[in-house]
Scaffold this motif. Structure first.
Motif, PDB file in Angstrom:
ATOM      1  N   ASP A   1     -11.993 -61.787 -94.179  1.00  0.00           N
ATOM      2  CA  ASP A   1     -12.561 -63.018 -94.598  1.00  0.00           C
ATOM      3  C   ASP A   1     -13.397 -63.962 -93.032  1.00  0.00           C
ATOM      4  OD1 ASP A   1     -11.746 -62.100 -96.944  1.00  0.00           O
ATOM      5  OD2 ASP A   1     -10.394 -63.484 -97.765  1.00  0.00           O
TER       6      ASP A   1
ATOM      7  N   HIS B   1     -13.506 -58.469-100.331  1.00  0.00           N
ATOM      8  CA  HIS B   1     -12.711 -57.864-101.480  1.00  0.00           C
ATOM      9  C   HIS B   1     -11.325 -56.729-100.432  1.00  0.00           C
ATOM     10  CE1 HIS B   1     -10.852 -56.064-104.380  1.00  0.00           C
ATOM     11  NE2 HIS B   1     -10.931 -54.963-104.401  1.00  0.00           N
ATOM     12  N   ASP B   2     -10.275 -57.446-100.611  1.00  0.00           N
ATOM     13  CA  ASP B   2      -9.354 -55.912-100.029  1.00  0.00           C
ATOM     14  C   ASP B   2      -8.296 -55.711-101.029  1.00  0.00           C
ATOM     15  OD1 ASP B   2      -7.892 -57.698 -97.765  1.00  0.00           O
ATOM     16  OD2 ASP B   2      -8.913 -59.378 -99.527  1.00  0.00           O
ATOM     17  N   SER B   3      -8.309 -54.670-100.977  1.00  0.00           N
ATOM     18  CA  SER B   3      -7.807 -53.289-101.395  1.00  0.00           C
ATOM     19  C   SER B   3      -6.226 -52.600-101.175  1.00  0.00           C
ATOM     20  CB  SER B   3      -8.804 -51.882-101.816  1.00  0.00           C
ATOM     21  OG  SER B   3      -8.409 -51.354-100.996  1.00  0.00           O
TER      22      SER B   3
ATOM     23  N   GLN C   1      -6.662 -61.972-108.295  1.00  0.00           N
ATOM     24  CA  GLN C   1      -7.942 -62.751-107.936  1.00  0.00           C
ATOM     25  C   GLN C   1      -7.410 -64.059-107.362  1.00  0.00           C
ATOM     26  OE1 GLN C   1     -10.344 -66.083-110.449  1.00  0.00           O
ATOM     27  NE2 GLN C   1     -11.847 -64.222-109.928  1.00  0.00           N
TER      28      GLN C   1
ATOM     29  N   ASP D   1     -12.553 -64.081-104.915  1.00  0.00           N
ATOM     30  CA  ASP D   1     -12.381 -62.579-103.704  1.00  0.00           C
ATOM     31  C   ASP D   1     -10.679 -62.342-105.017  1.00  0.00           C
ATOM     32  OD1 ASP D   1     -13.076 -59.136-104.286  1.00  0.00           O
ATOM     33  OD2 ASP D   1     -14.723 -60.610-102.835  1.00  0.00           O
ATOM     34  N   SER D   2     -10.753 -60.760-104.907  1.00  0.00           N
ATOM     35  CA  SER D   2     -10.032 -60.501-105.619  1.00  0.00           C
ATOM     36  C   SER D   2      -9.066 -59.193-104.690  1.00  0.00           C
ATOM     37  CB  SER D   2     -10.040 -59.440-106.728  1.00  0.00           C
ATOM     38  OG  SER D   2     -10.572 -58.428-106.716  1.00  0.00           O
ATOM     39  N   LEU D   3      -7.737 -59.428-105.064  1.00  0.00           N
ATOM     40  CA  LEU D   3      -7.373 -58.295-103.914  1.00  0.00           C
ATOM     41  C   LEU D   3      -6.142 -56.862-105.621  1.00  0.00           C
ATOM     42  CD1 LEU D   3      -5.107 -56.023-102.395  1.00  0.00           C
ATOM     43  CD2 LEU D   3      -2.905 -57.758-103.221  1.00  0.00           C
ATOM     44  N   SER D   4      -6.721 -55.857-105.309  1.00  0.00           N
ATOM     45  CA  SER D   4      -6.540 -54.416-105.813  1.00  0.00           C
ATOM     46  C   SER D   4      -6.190 -53.791-105.537  1.00  0.00           C
ATOM     47  CB  SER D   4      -8.067 -53.854-106.526  1.00  0.00           C
ATOM     48  OG  SER D   4      -8.628 -53.055-105.226  1.00  0.00           O
TER      49      SER D   4
ATOM     50  N   PHE E   1      -5.265 -56.441-110.429  1.00  0.00           N
ATOM     51  CA  PHE E   1      -6.050 -57.485-109.911  1.00  0.00           C
ATOM     52  C   PHE E   1      -5.763 -58.452-109.403  1.00  0.00           C
ATOM     53  CE2 PHE E   1      -8.668 -53.703-111.317  1.00  0.00           C
ATOM     54  CZ  PHE E   1      -8.641 -53.310-110.766  1.00  0.00           C
TER      55      PHE E   1
END
Length: 537
Positions: free
Chosen positions: A443, A422-424, A503, A516-519, A501
């Motif tokens: 990743d 997961h990225d933020s 995906q 996964d996703s970037l928030s 978010f």
């Protein structure tokens, strides 16, 4: 080795053409010369030439004749009521850094030539007189087209027949027009590399598809993005064809539309179809031969592909064929196989073990917390071939057995082949520009390859992708680099913290995927404060 200059605005055909200050005015002035190996013809930036340019003489392998440009500004343009550039029996030619537009016929036509390189050119709206507007090569050898853009060409964008040695790399071809137009069609040709091209037929009047190979010998098609058309890749007949790591989507319009199809127009032998992402269409891979059941379809291997968002099955085999279908990942809403009973009982096309997207994801999730090791055998594509290098026949593996189970040495639990982390992005102020990061740097994949396949609901190709979010705009590149720009107007009247978010989906190029996703989290109060300070500064 002489350099000749041509400037349609300031030149004169009374000049000798050997300097910028004594440039010719027209291409016909150059045609009156005898060009020698190593000579160059440079067209001035901003020039417009309303005439066909005939190439009559050959360079040598070590000293080709070059047609290019000079100066600062827009690329020089060739218009013509016939072909833009015409060459017959003129070999060892380089054409670069020019534009060909609004021609009556082909942008470039050449027959019985060898060793042509076409690079960094722009072609648009050619073939206006009802004739093909292609980059057209016939009965030739060693033709390279690279880093070029073709838009709105009438008939096929690139069309070749009986060419030995073809390299098509990093080109963009969009919306070839005409009822039977494809982005690329290669007939009766051999020793072919088609790599890293963006081919799109989403806004065309063509009833056909994107990429067509008819009776090809020794071809590698890898890393391309194919979008739209009635079909994606039609490798209708040939021998030793490797189709690897392509993203093929958006094809439809017919009940039989396919991502990759073969079997028509002749025998099809030794095909390796692997690592492709086929989605948003009808069928995935079609092994057929409409009206020609006698054609041979032999040693067709379909493995390690991903099939998603298809209205019919991942595989359709409707004529006698030998081969196997195994280690693919198939969305649970997509049927695995369409095969008539008469073909099934022949037991020559083996269906091995495949997984659903959900099963593959569940295995990754289950294994993510394990520390035990495992080594799984995998099918790896042949190494990439550099531009200009001889393309050997692709290596085709032997057919897999009926029940295909990868060799494994297991100690406890499976270590995932690819994992997306997961990225933020946390924004606590207005920096006056975009915020940057990379989706892929955290990743990993066991084979060392991590590819960004989708972001949001769209495929990511070499041009990247831009999406408008709830609070800003994000641009993502194919290597995972992203830039997020906050839209201050969308934060007006808000306080506290807000987030959104995105995906994304990654692949290792061998059908193993993860999602996964970037928030993006924004401290609105701090952003407003720093934004106000910038306005006052």
């Amino acid at each position: 080795m002489t350099v000749y200059y041509v400037n349609s605005a300031t030149g004169s055909n009374y000049n000798n053409g050997t300097s910028e200050s004594s440039a010719f005015a027209t291409l016909s002035a150059v045609e009156s010369l005898r060009l020698n190996p190593g000579d160059s013809v440079l067209l001035a930036a901003g020039s417009v030439f309303n005439e066909q340019f005939d190439l009559k003489y050959s360079g040598s392998v070590s000293a080709p004749i070059t047609i290019g440009s000079y100066g600062i500004g827009d690329a020089p343009v060739i218009h013509s009521s016939n072909n833009g550039i015409h060459g017959s029996k003129a070999s060892n030619i380089v054409i670069e850094n020019i534009k060909i537009a609004d021609t009556g016929a082909n942008a470039i036509y050449a027959g019985s030539v060898s060793n042509w390189i076409v690079r960094n050119i722009e072609v648009s709206n050619t073939g206006l007189a009802g004739k093909p507007g292609s980059l057209n090569f016939q009965s030739s050898q060693n033709i390279t087209i690279e880093n070029s853009t073709l838009t709105g060409v009438h008939a096929d964008g690139i069309w070749m027949d009986k060419v030995k040695g073809i390299v098509l790399v990093n080109n963009t071809i969009t919306n070839s027009q005409g009822s039977v137009a494809d982005a690329i069609q290669l007939n009766n040709s051999s020793n072919i590399l088609i790599k890293d091209n963006h081919l799109e037929q989403t806004e065309t009047n063509s009833a056909k598809g994107v990429l067509v190979l008819i009776r090809a010998q020794d071809a590698v098609v890898e890393g391309n993005t194919l979008i739209g058309g009635g079909f994606g890749l039609s490798a209708q007949a040939g021998t030793n064809i490797a189709i690897h790591d392509n993203d093929i989507s958006g094809y439809g319009g017919y009940s039989w539309s396919y991502g990759i199809g073969l079997g028509d127009s002749g025998d099809a032998k030794n095909y390796d179809i692997s690592g492709n992402y086929l989605h948003d269409g009808v069928y995935g891979v079609l092994v057929s031969a409409v009206g020609n059941p006698g054609y041979v379809r032999e040693n067709i291997l379909v493995h390690d592909n991903v099939f998603d968002d298809l209205s019919s099955s991942a595989l359709k085999v409707d004529r006698s064929a030998s081969g196997s279908f195994y280690d693919n990942i198939i969305d649970s809403s997509v049927s695995t196989l369409t095969m008539p009973a008469a073909i099934t009982i022949q037991n020559t096309f083996k269906i091995g073990e495949n997984k659903t997207l959900e099963q593959a994801q569940a295995e990754l999730d289950s294994a993510a917390g394990s520390t035990s090791d495992v080594t799984l055998a995998s099918n790896e594509p042949p190494p990439a071939t550099s531009v200009g290098e001889h393309v050997d026949a692709p290596q085709i593996n032997s057919p897999a057995p009926t029940a295909v189970t990868p060799a494994a040495t297991v100690s406890a639990a499976v270590v995932p082949k690819i994992v997306a982390v997961h990225d933020s992005l946390k924004i606590s102020g207005d920096i006056g520009s975009a915020y940057h990061g990379n989706l892929l740097e955290n990743d990993n994949a066991s084979n060392g390859t991590v590819l960004l396949r989708r972001f949001g609901d769209s495929a990511v190709d070499k041009h990247g992708l831009t999406l408008t979010g709830k609070y800003g705009v994000i641009h993502v590149e194919s290597d995972g680099d992203y830039s997020y720009t906050v839209d201050a107007a969308k934060l007006a009247g808000l306080s506290g913290k807000v987030s959104e978010f995105f995906q994304y989906k990654i692949s290792d190029g061998a059908s193993h995927i993860d999602t996964d996703s970037l928030s993006v989290s924004i401290n609105v109060d701090a952003f407003h404060s720093s934004h106000a300070s910038q306005l006052l500064a």
